[in-house]
Design a protein around this motif. Structure first.
Motif, PDB file in Angstrom:
ATOM      1  N   ARG A 170      -5.464  -5.188 -12.502  1.00  0.00           N
ATOM      2  CA  ARG A 170      -4.723  -3.943 -12.289  1.00  0.00           C
ATOM      3  C   ARG A 170      -3.930  -3.554 -13.530  1.00  0.00           C
ATOM      4  N   ASP A 171      -3.213  -4.513 -14.076  1.00  0.00           N
ATOM      5  CA  ASP A 171      -2.331  -4.218 -15.202  1.00  0.00           C
ATOM      6  C   ASP A 171      -3.093  -3.857 -16.468  1.00  0.00           C
ATOM      7  N   GLU A 172      -4.250  -4.478 -16.686  1.00  0.00           N
ATOM      8  CA  GLU A 172      -5.062  -4.144 -17.856  1.00  0.00           C
ATOM      9  C   GLU A 172      -5.532  -2.696 -17.818  1.00  0.00           C
ATOM     10  N   ARG A 173      -5.570  -2.117 -16.641  1.00  0.00           N
ATOM     11  CA  ARG A 173      -6.022  -0.741 -16.468  1.00  0.00           C
ATOM     12  C   ARG A 173      -4.880   0.234 -16.192  1.00  0.00           C
ATOM     13  N   ASP A 174      -3.644  -0.281 -16.180  1.00  0.00           N
ATOM     14  CA  ASP A 174      -2.463   0.533 -15.875  1.00  0.00           C
ATOM     15  C   ASP A 174      -2.612   1.241 -14.534  1.00  0.00           C
ATOM     16  N   TRP A 175      -3.038   0.487 -13.527  1.00  0.00           N
ATOM     17  CA  TRP A 175      -3.267   1.060 -12.207  1.00  0.00           C
ATOM     18  C   TRP A 175      -2.132   0.792 -11.228  1.00  0.00           C
ATOM     19  N   GLU A 176      -1.134   0.008 -11.625  1.00  0.00           N
ATOM     20  CA  GLU A 176      -0.056  -0.262 -10.667  1.00  0.00           C
ATOM     21  C   GLU A 176       0.590   1.032 -10.193  1.00  0.00           C
ATOM     22  N   GLN A 177       0.624   2.032 -11.052  1.00  0.00           N
ATOM     23  CA  GLN A 177       1.202   3.326 -10.678  1.00  0.00           C
ATOM     24  C   GLN A 177       0.510   3.945  -9.465  1.00  0.00           C
ATOM     25  N   PHE A 178      -0.726   3.563  -9.221  1.00  0.00           N
ATOM     26  CA  PHE A 178      -1.488   4.090  -8.085  1.00  0.00           C
ATOM     27  C   PHE A 178      -1.462   3.156  -6.874  1.00  0.00           C
ATOM     28  N   HIS A 179      -0.960   1.949  -7.077  1.00  0.00           N
ATOM     29  CA  HIS A 179      -1.055   0.926  -6.039  1.00  0.00           C
ATOM     30  C   HIS A 179       0.220   0.811  -5.212  1.00  0.00           C
ATOM     31  N   ASN A 180       0.637   1.926  -4.628  1.00  0.00           N
ATOM     32  CA  ASN A 180       1.740   1.867  -3.673  1.00  0.00           C
ATOM     33  C   ASN A 180       1.162   1.444  -2.324  1.00  0.00           C
ATOM     34  N   ALA A 181       2.036   1.063  -1.418  1.00  0.00           N
ATOM     35  CA  ALA A 181       1.583   0.524  -0.126  1.00  0.00           C
ATOM     36  C   ALA A 181       0.706   1.513   0.635  1.00  0.00           C
ATOM     37  N   LYS A 182       1.078   2.774   0.629  1.00  0.00           N
ATOM     38  CA  LYS A 182       0.294   3.780   1.355  1.00  0.00           C
ATOM     39  C   LYS A 182      -1.125   3.877   0.806  1.00  0.00           C
ATOM     40  N   ASP A 183      -1.239   3.990  -0.500  1.00  0.00           N
ATOM     41  CA  ASP A 183      -2.567   4.161  -1.081  1.00  0.00           C
ATOM     42  C   ASP A 183      -3.404   2.891  -0.985  1.00  0.00           C
ATOM     43  N   LEU A 184      -2.783   1.736  -1.048  1.00  0.00           N
ATOM     44  CA  LEU A 184      -3.524   0.491  -0.833  1.00  0.00           C
ATOM     45  C   LEU A 184      -4.040   0.423   0.602  1.00  0.00           C
ATOM     46  N   ALA A 185      -3.215   0.838   1.561  1.00  0.00           N
ATOM     47  CA  ALA A 185      -3.641   0.845   2.961  1.00  0.00           C
ATOM     48  C   ALA A 185      -4.788   1.835   3.170  1.00  0.00           C
ATOM     49  N   LEU A 186      -4.698   3.000   2.540  1.00  0.00           N
ATOM     50  CA  LEU A 186      -5.779   3.978   2.655  1.00  0.00           C
ATOM     51  C   LEU A 186      -7.063   3.451   2.023  1.00  0.00           C
ATOM     52  N   ALA A 187      -6.945   2.846   0.849  1.00  0.00           N
ATOM     53  CA  ALA A 187      -8.119   2.284   0.185  1.00  0.00           C
ATOM     54  C   ALA A 187      -8.744   1.187   1.041  1.00  0.00           C
ATOM     55  N   LEU A 188      -7.911   0.371   1.654  1.00  0.00           N
ATOM     56  CA  LEU A 188      -8.409  -0.695   2.535  1.00  0.00           C
ATOM     57  C   LEU A 188      -9.193  -0.076   3.695  1.00  0.00           C
ATOM     58  N   SER A 189      -8.652   0.961   4.275  1.00  0.00           N
ATOM     59  CA  SER A 189      -9.321   1.626   5.395  1.00  0.00           C
ATOM     60  C   SER A 189     -10.652   2.237   4.971  1.00  0.00           C
ATOM     61  N   ILE A 190     -10.680   2.844   3.810  1.00  0.00           N
ATOM     62  CA  ILE A 190     -11.919   3.449   3.299  1.00  0.00           C
ATOM     63  C   ILE A 190     -12.967   2.371   3.045  1.00  0.00           C
ATOM     64  N   GLU A 191     -12.539   1.272   2.448  1.00  0.00           N
ATOM     65  CA  GLU A 191     -13.488   0.172   2.199  1.00  0.00           C
ATOM     66  C   GLU A 191     -13.965  -0.435   3.517  1.00  0.00           C
ATOM     67  N   ALA A 192     -13.091  -0.502   4.518  1.00  0.00           N
ATOM     68  CA  ALA A 192     -13.510  -1.005   5.833  1.00  0.00           C
ATOM     69  C   ALA A 192     -14.560  -0.081   6.440  1.00  0.00           C
ATOM     70  N   ALA A 193     -14.398   1.225   6.232  1.00  0.00           N
ATOM     71  CA  ALA A 193     -15.401   2.174   6.717  1.00  0.00           C
ATOM     72  C   ALA A 193     -16.731   1.958   5.997  1.00  0.00           C
ATOM     73  N   GLU A 194     -16.669   1.666   4.703  1.00  0.00           N
ATOM     74  CA  GLU A 194     -17.896   1.391   3.955  1.00  0.00           C
ATOM     75  C   GLU A 194     -18.557   0.098   4.444  1.00  0.00           C
ATOM     76  N   LEU A 195     -17.747  -0.861   4.839  1.00  0.00           N
ATOM     77  CA  LEU A 195     -18.289  -2.078   5.441  1.00  0.00           C
ATOM     78  C   LEU A 195     -18.980  -1.735   6.763  1.00  0.00           C
ATOM     79  N   ASN A 196     -18.313  -0.947   7.592  1.00  0.00           N
ATOM     80  CA  ASN A 196     -18.904  -0.535   8.867  1.00  0.00           C
ATOM     81  C   ASN A 196     -20.212   0.216   8.660  1.00  0.00           C
ATOM     82  N   GLU A 197     -20.264   1.008   7.613  1.00  0.00           N
ATOM     83  CA  GLU A 197     -21.463   1.801   7.335  1.00  0.00           C
ATOM     84  C   GLU A 197     -22.702   0.918   7.146  1.00  0.00           C
TER      85      GLU A 197
END
Length: 111
Positions: free
Chosen positions: A16-43
């Motif tokens: 994350r830090d090598e890409r300067d992505w911590e700015q995007f990794h707040n709890a809400k967006d991590l939870a949304l990303a998790l949900s989206i990836e779970a949907a991709e798993l379901n797919e």
């Protein structure tokens, strides 16, 4: 000595830090990303039997789900192993083996 989970979390932070992505990794967006990836798993199972799903794709999507789940726990500073042990203990109380064995009944409907 660090645990495998601690080592994995360190790798996640470094990635994350090598890409300067911590700015995007707040709890809400991590939870949304998790949900989206779970949907991709379901797919991977959509319109198929469980046996027809491609194990390589299931593996890849499951890894994404786990990575985001671990990052979310890390964001809150939670010990992942302890978090899981606590939940297993709560589930054991809600689903005593003598009542839940062999049943898919929800805990509040067990007799």
């Amino acid at each position: 000595m660090s645990s495998p989970i601690d080592e994995l979390l360190e790798q996640l932070r470094q990635f994350r830090d090598e890409r300067d992505w911590e700015q995007f990794h707040n709890a809400k967006d991590l939870a949304l990303a998790l949900s989206i990836e779970a949907a991709e798993l379901n797919e991977q199972f959509l319109w198929k039997t469980a046996e027809q799903a491609n194990p390589d794709k299931v593996r890849e999507e499951l890894a994404d789900v786990l990575l985001y789940a671990f990052q979310l726990a890390d964001k809150y500073g939670w010990d992942i192993a302890e978090l899981m042990r606590e939940k297993l203990a709560r589930n054991a109380e809600k689903y005593p083996a003598d009542k839940a064995k062999g049943s898919a009944t929800k805990y509040d409907q067990l007799s």
